[in-house]
Design an enzyme around this catalytic site. Structure first.
Site, PDB file in Angstrom:
ATOM      1  N   ASP A 221      -7.447 -11.190   3.479  1.00 23.32           N
ATOM      2  CA  ASP A 221      -6.173 -10.407   2.711  1.00 23.32           C
ATOM      3  C   ASP A 221      -6.428 -11.546   1.608  1.00 23.32           C
ATOM      4  O   ASP A 221      -6.204 -12.970   1.595  1.00 23.32           O
ATOM      5  CB  ASP A 221      -5.112 -10.756   3.474  1.00 23.32           C
ATOM      6  CG  ASP A 221      -4.033  -9.687   3.082  1.00 23.32           C
ATOM      7  OD1 ASP A 221      -4.282  -9.167   2.123  1.00 23.32           O
ATOM      8  OD2 ASP A 221      -3.313  -9.520   4.075  1.00 23.32           O
TER       9      ASP A 221
ATOM     10  N   TYR B   8       0.947  -1.036  -0.189  1.00 25.41           N
ATOM     11  CA  TYR B   8      -0.123  -0.079   0.038  1.00 25.41           C
ATOM     12  C   TYR B   8       0.683   1.278   0.015  1.00 25.41           C
ATOM     13  O   TYR B   8       2.048   1.275   0.664  1.00 25.41           O
ATOM     14  CB  TYR B   8      -0.822   0.118   1.198  1.00 25.41           C
ATOM     15  CG  TYR B   8      -1.662  -1.571   1.307  1.00 25.41           C
ATOM     16  CD1 TYR B   8      -2.623  -1.750   0.725  1.00 25.41           C
ATOM     17  CD2 TYR B   8      -1.264  -2.325   2.544  1.00 25.41           C
ATOM     18  CE1 TYR B   8      -3.304  -2.944   0.580  1.00 25.41           C
ATOM     19  CE2 TYR B   8      -2.062  -3.459   2.779  1.00 25.41           C
ATOM     20  CZ  TYR B   8      -2.926  -3.707   1.815  1.00 25.41           C
ATOM     21  OH  TYR B   8      -3.468  -4.739   1.935  1.00 25.41           O
TER      22      TYR B   8
HETATM   23  C1  LIG Z   1      -2.116  -5.612   6.735  1.00 21.06           C
HETATM   24  C2  LIG Z   1      -0.862  -4.630   5.896  1.00 21.06           C
HETATM   25  C3  LIG Z   1      -0.719  -3.702   6.137  1.00 21.06           C
HETATM   26  C4  LIG Z   1      -1.618  -2.772   7.214  1.00 21.06           C
HETATM   27  O1  LIG Z   1      -2.708  -2.658   6.659  1.00 21.06           O
HETATM   28  P1  LIG Z   1      -3.811  -1.756   7.607  1.00 21.06           P
HETATM   29  O2  LIG Z   1      -5.203  -1.706   6.581  1.00 21.06           O
HETATM   30  O3  LIG Z   1      -3.413  -0.347   7.684  1.00 21.06           O
HETATM   31  O4  LIG Z   1      -3.955  -2.103   8.708  1.00 21.06           O
HETATM   32  C5  LIG Z   1       0.454  -2.668   5.599  1.00 21.06           C
HETATM   33  N1  LIG Z   1       1.078  -3.565   4.562  1.00 21.06           N
HETATM   34  C6  LIG Z   1       0.770  -4.858   4.435  1.00 21.06           C
HETATM   35  C7  LIG Z   1       1.565  -5.586   3.536  1.00 21.06           C
HETATM   36  C8  LIG Z   1      -0.175  -5.777   5.161  1.00 21.06           C
HETATM   37  O5  LIG Z   1      -0.495  -6.981   4.830  1.00 21.06           O
END
Ligand SMILES: *Cc1c(COP(=O)(O)O)cnc(C)c1O
Ligand code: SF4
Length: 386
Positions: A344, A127
């Site tokens: 996920d 992200y």
């Molecule tokens: C879960 C995750 C995050 C954090 O996600 P949030 O929605 O901000 O809790 C960030 N990077 C990766 C790769 C993730 O798997």
């Protein structure tokens, strides 16, 4: 106050022969020293069988299971296990089982393709505005449902200083990164010194606004939350700690005190819960967990659907069931207690909130999810016993 405290500091608080065996073996004098707890973890099947003769599994299967994914149980958590009936909710999360060996065509080692989204080893940048920094592959206790079990196969080490330096350089070169999430393994298994150096290096990058530490230490080894550790964390605000908690029975008086120490030094606490079949997939259990989190001053943050990871099929339930649970919680519980429910998605499609708009089709074990960018992904769902 919340649950009978685990063994405190005198031997005569114990009435269970297993705990006595544990103490005799372990010299309980240093019980509250987290380093002692780390050094005295239960790591062999033979020792496990000696302390817990009720483990009713073929030793060969157990050996195979722990070769796939290492076992370790802190004496602190072992004392909780000794108070629980065999096969209970803590037991299932800590003690390996032959079910981990069950092959399943839809499950894999790295279903989220974290390795692919890593520009540098141990740094996942999926992200835009945040990165995941995998600081170590060590945990105090290896949860049998872990989704990063691929990392803890046969070694236990911290990410090297050279590798960390590369990560820091990458983060500094990408000012769109506003948040660094420390994960692992468990970042709080690092020494105070290493943690302080790492946090300091991150805070020196002006584009980083916040740090989030993901840990299970307050549950499996609450003595890790020392005054010294709190002094370090306090220097690096705004710093958040998210704690992995799955069941109210994991939440001890010791954990309550550890959370109190963190709150007192200004660390906002959140929770991450994995939806686990036979552990927290009943409405009353999940509700009791969420309410207890609030009493510990932990704001429920997320409820994750179990990832499709090899060796964890027996823990996975269906998205349909998860949604029913969330509906029950929303209808009967304070809004303060509501986590977001997310899965996920495979192939790096990212976390998808399991709300109306994101569910394409929900038919049998075939689920289509739609992520925030409108991308449709097939999701390998779990199984429901009912
Ligand atoms: C879960 C995750 C995050 C954090 O996600 P949030 O929605 O901000 O809790 C960030 N990077 C990766 C790769 C993730 O798997
Ligand atoms: S604490 Fe987290 S990383 Fe460690 S074994 Fe448990 S789920 Fe996996």
């Amino acid at each position: 106050m919340y649950r009978n405290s685990v063994v405190t500091n005198t031997q005569n608080t114990m009435n269970n022969k297993n705990i006595s065996a544990l103490w005799q073996y372990m010299d309980g004098k240093s019980w509250r020293d987290w380093r002692w707890q780390m050094a005295n973890r239960i790591r062999s099947v033979e020792y496990l069988n000696r302390l817990f003769p009720d483990v009713d599994e073929d030793p060969e299967d157990l050996d195979k299971a722990v070769r796939n994914f290492r076992m370790s149980i802190t004496p602190f958590f072992a004392a909780l296990l000794a108070e629980e009936k065999p096969g209970g909710v803590l037991w299932k999360q800590a003690i390996p089982s032959a079910e981990e060996l069950r092959e399943h065509p839809e499950l894999s080692c790295d279903p989220l393709s974290e390795e692919r989204d890593s520009p540098i080893p141990n740094l996942v940048h999926r992200y835009k505005d945040r990165v995941l920094l995998l600081t170590t592959d060590r945990c105090a206790l290896y949860c049998r449902h872990c989704n990063r079990r691929r990392r803890a196969k046969n070694h236990e080490r911290d990410t090297s200083a050279a590798n960390i330096a590369q990560c820091i350089e990458y983060i500094a070169a990408h000012p769109e990164i506003r948040e660094v999430i420390l994960s692992g393994g468990d970042p709080l298994t690092l020494t105070d010194r290493k943690l302080d150096d790492l946090l300091t290096a991150i805070k020196e990058i002006s584009s980083v606004e916040i740090i989030r530490i993901c840990t299970r230490m307050p549950v499996v080894l609450p003595y890790r939350i020392t005054r010294d550790l709190c002094d370090i964390l306090e220097k690096h605000h705004p710093l958040f700690v998210n704690i992995h908690v799955n069941h109210p029975a994991e939440m001890t008086d010791e954990m309550y005190e550890a959370c109190g120490r963190l709150s007192k030094c200004g660390v906002p606490l959140g929770s991450q819960t994995v939806l686990l079949k036979g552990i927290n997939d009943e409405p009353e259990v999940l509700q009791a967990l969420l309410r207890k989190l609030l009493r510990f001053r932990i704001k429920p943050y997320s409820l994750y659907h179990g990832d499709p990871v090899s060796g964890t099929a027996h823990f996975r339930t269906t998205i349909r069931k998860g949604r029913l649970l969330m509906r029950y919680i929303a209808a009967n519980t304070s809004g303060m207690a509501l986590p977001h429910y997310a899965a996920d998605a495979p192939d790096g499609a990212g976390k998808i909130l399991l709300l109306g708009d994101h569910i394409g089709e929900l038919e049998g074990d075939k689920v289509t999810l739609i992520n925030s960018h409108g991308m449709r992904v097939q999701y390998p769902d779990g199984e429901d016993d009912q």
